[in-house]
Design a protein around this motif. Structure first.
Motif, PDB file in Angstrom:
ATOM      1  N   LEU A 118      81.073  35.855  73.026  1.00 25.98           N
ATOM      2  CA  LEU A 118      82.205  35.920  73.934  1.00 25.98           C
ATOM      3  C   LEU A 118      81.953  35.076  75.178  1.00 25.98           C
ATOM      4  O   LEU A 118      80.823  34.944  75.624  1.00 25.98           O
ATOM      5  N   THR A 119      83.038  34.537  75.728  1.00 24.12           N
ATOM      6  CA  THR A 119      82.974  33.824  77.003  1.00 24.12           C
ATOM      7  C   THR A 119      83.546  34.728  78.093  1.00 24.12           C
ATOM      8  O   THR A 119      84.695  35.174  78.000  1.00 24.12           O
ATOM      9  N   ILE A 120      82.733  35.010  79.100  1.00 23.26           N
ATOM     10  CA  ILE A 120      83.171  35.881  80.191  1.00 23.26           C
ATOM     11  C   ILE A 120      83.979  35.065  81.195  1.00 23.26           C
ATOM     12  O   ILE A 120      83.507  34.071  81.735  1.00 23.26           O
ATOM     13  N   ILE A 121      85.197  35.502  81.435  1.00 23.43           N
ATOM     14  CA  ILE A 121      86.091  34.808  82.357  1.00 23.43           C
ATOM     15  C   ILE A 121      86.109  35.481  83.722  1.00 23.43           C
ATOM     16  O   ILE A 121      86.134  34.824  84.764  1.00 23.43           O
ATOM     17  N   ASP A 122      86.085  36.801  83.725  1.00 20.51           N
ATOM     18  CA  ASP A 122      86.135  37.557  84.985  1.00 20.51           C
ATOM     19  C   ASP A 122      85.498  38.926  84.740  1.00 20.51           C
ATOM     20  O   ASP A 122      85.218  39.307  83.599  1.00 20.51           O
ATOM     21  N   SER A 123      85.270  39.651  85.808  1.00 23.60           N
ATOM     22  CA  SER A 123      84.722  41.002  85.686  1.00 23.60           C
ATOM     23  C   SER A 123      85.302  41.877  86.783  1.00 23.60           C
ATOM     24  O   SER A 123      85.724  41.379  87.834  1.00 23.60           O
ATOM     25  N   ILE A 124      85.318  43.169  86.523  1.00 22.21           N
ATOM     26  CA  ILE A 124      85.830  44.117  87.505  1.00 22.21           C
ATOM     27  C   ILE A 124      85.071  45.429  87.336  1.00 22.21           C
ATOM     28  O   ILE A 124      84.691  45.803  86.228  1.00 22.21           O
ATOM     29  N   VAL A 178      81.487  48.537  84.680  1.00 23.99           N
ATOM     30  CA  VAL A 178      81.858  47.131  84.784  1.00 23.99           C
ATOM     31  C   VAL A 178      82.548  46.701  83.498  1.00 23.99           C
ATOM     32  O   VAL A 178      82.037  46.941  82.393  1.00 23.99           O
ATOM     33  N   TRP A 179      83.706  46.098  83.656  1.00 29.66           N
ATOM     34  CA  TRP A 179      84.462  45.578  82.525  1.00 29.66           C
ATOM     35  C   TRP A 179      84.525  44.054  82.618  1.00 29.66           C
ATOM     36  O   TRP A 179      84.706  43.501  83.700  1.00 29.66           O
ATOM     37  N   TYR A 180      84.373  43.394  81.479  1.00 31.38           N
ATOM     38  CA  TYR A 180      84.444  41.931  81.431  1.00 31.38           C
ATOM     39  C   TYR A 180      85.755  41.494  80.787  1.00 31.38           C
ATOM     40  O   TYR A 180      86.143  42.004  79.726  1.00 31.38           O
ATOM     41  N   ASP A 181      86.398  40.546  81.449  1.00 30.81           N
ATOM     42  CA  ASP A 181      87.552  39.867  80.860  1.00 30.81           C
ATOM     43  C   ASP A 181      86.989  38.719  80.019  1.00 30.81           C
ATOM     44  O   ASP A 181      86.406  37.777  80.564  1.00 30.81           O
ATOM     45  N   VAL A 182      87.125  38.802  78.706  1.00 37.87           N
ATOM     46  CA  VAL A 182      86.444  37.855  77.829  1.00 37.87           C
ATOM     47  C   VAL A 182      87.421  37.153  76.892  1.00 37.87           C
ATOM     48  O   VAL A 182      88.511  37.653  76.592  1.00 37.87           O
ATOM     49  N   ALA A 183      86.991  35.980  76.427  1.00 35.11           N
ATOM     50  CA  ALA A 183      87.729  35.240  75.404  1.00 35.11           C
ATOM     51  C   ALA A 183      86.854  35.116  74.171  1.00 35.11           C
ATOM     52  O   ALA A 183      85.708  34.673  74.262  1.00 35.11           O
ATOM     53  N   PHE A 184      87.390  35.527  73.023  1.00 36.71           N
ATOM     54  CA  PHE A 184      86.673  35.376  71.762  1.00 36.71           C
ATOM     55  C   PHE A 184      86.908  33.978  71.202  1.00 36.71           C
ATOM     56  O   PHE A 184      85.997  33.317  70.724  1.00 36.71           O
ATOM     57  N   ASP A 185      88.133  33.519  71.277  1.00 33.96           N
ATOM     58  CA  ASP A 185      88.497  32.144  70.949  1.00 33.96           C
ATOM     59  C   ASP A 185      89.784  31.832  71.712  1.00 33.96           C
ATOM     60  O   ASP A 185      90.174  32.583  72.610  1.00 33.96           O
ATOM     61  N   ASN A 186      90.440  30.737  71.363  1.00 37.88           N
ATOM     62  CA  ASN A 186      91.632  30.332  72.120  1.00 37.88           C
ATOM     63  C   ASN A 186      92.787  31.332  71.998  1.00 37.88           C
ATOM     64  O   ASN A 186      93.674  31.365  72.850  1.00 37.88           O
ATOM     65  N   ASP A 187      92.785  32.139  70.936  1.00 32.95           N
ATOM     66  CA  ASP A 187      93.909  33.043  70.678  1.00 32.95           C
ATOM     67  C   ASP A 187      93.606  34.502  70.997  1.00 32.95           C
ATOM     68  O   ASP A 187      94.498  35.346  70.873  1.00 32.95           O
TER      69      ASP A 187
END
Length: 265
Positions: free
Chosen positions: A227-233, A243-252
């Motif tokens: 996963l790519t971490i974009i943000d966290s809160i 702590v929660w991570y806003d993540v992207a698995f792929d483009n969709d």
């Protein structure tokens, strides 16, 4: 006579014990880890490799061997994390790439395209060499640029001056390109935005909290997913901050995941 034989036997056993103890004492932790791995004691080997990394410093071979140990134990996520860390230190190593690719091929989740074609191409070129290799290459190109400039300034013939001018222009351009790749390689090596799912399976959420119903369930991912971490809160849950991570698995696919379910590379 029997006492003499008994004494000799005890002496031999004592000497063997002392020799074994001295040999064991003389072995480094890495050698002990190698010995444990070769003996099939993969849990011991993994613990020893991890200890060497924590006490003596990391290296690509240590992380590679750690990844092999975790894979033998069936710990896919830990193996991927170790291989990824090894690859950051030695991105051109074909053995690390092969093992990482093999483990990834055994994962349940299949990723779609990630990033743009240009960003992926740039990243693939960056991974051809380590940050230090790119830095040395840029230094060599800078030296050639200086030599070409000297040839242009102090050359006596028109051909020499043309060679210095055009050659210096090419090497200067290549120097800047190599320098960009060197900085990008260093940035990738130190990045803290890539994580691997370490739970056997986990349900990602549409918001930074555990899904309350099926409408808040974004997707299901399994062990080893990258996963790519974009943000966290950070949010309070039963008086405990999670702590929660806003993540992207792929483009969709993009969602929120509990930090306890992943390990950052």
């Amino acid at each position: 006579m029997d006492q003499l034989i008994s004494f000799r036997r005890s002496a031999v056993i004592t000497l063997i014990f002392l020799f074994t103890a001295i040999s064991s004492f003389g072995q480094s932790q890495a050698e002990k880890a190698d010995s444990a791995y070769n003996a099939g004691e993969f849990d011991t080997a993994a613990a020893l490799y991890q200890k060497v990394i924590e006490t003596e410093g990391s290296s690509a071979p240590l992380y590679f061997n750690l990844g092999n140990s975790h894979y033998r134990l069936g710990q896919m996520a830990s193996a991927i994390v170790a291989y990824e860390r090894a690859l950051r230190l030695d991105p051109s190593n074909s053995d690390i790439r092969a093992n990482l690719s093999f483990v990834n091929s055994r994962l349940i989740d299949r990723k779609g395209p990630s990033g743009s074609f240009l960003s992926q191409s740039f990243e693939n070129i960056t991974r051809l060499f380590s940050a230090n290799s790119w830095a040395w290459l840029s230094l060599a190109l800078f030296a050639l640029t200086v030599c070409a400039a000297a040839l242009y300034l102090f050359g006596t013939g028109i051909k020499l001056k043309k060679t210095g001018f055009f050659g210096g222009g090419c090497t200067a351009l290549l120097f800047l390109v190599a320098l960009v790749f060197a900085f990008n390689a260093r940035s990738m090596m130190e990045a803290r935005n890539i994580a691997v799912v370490k739970s056997k399976s986990t349900i990602l959420s549409t918001s930074p909290r555990a899904p309350q119903n099926r409408n808040e369930e974004a997707m299901l991912l399994h062990e080893g997913a990258r996963l790519t971490i974009i943000d966290s809160i950070s949010s309070p849950t039963d008086s405990v901050r999670t702590v929660w991570y806003d993540v992207a698995f792929d483009n969709d696919h993009r969602a929120w995941i509990n930090s306890a379910d992943v390990e950052i590379i």
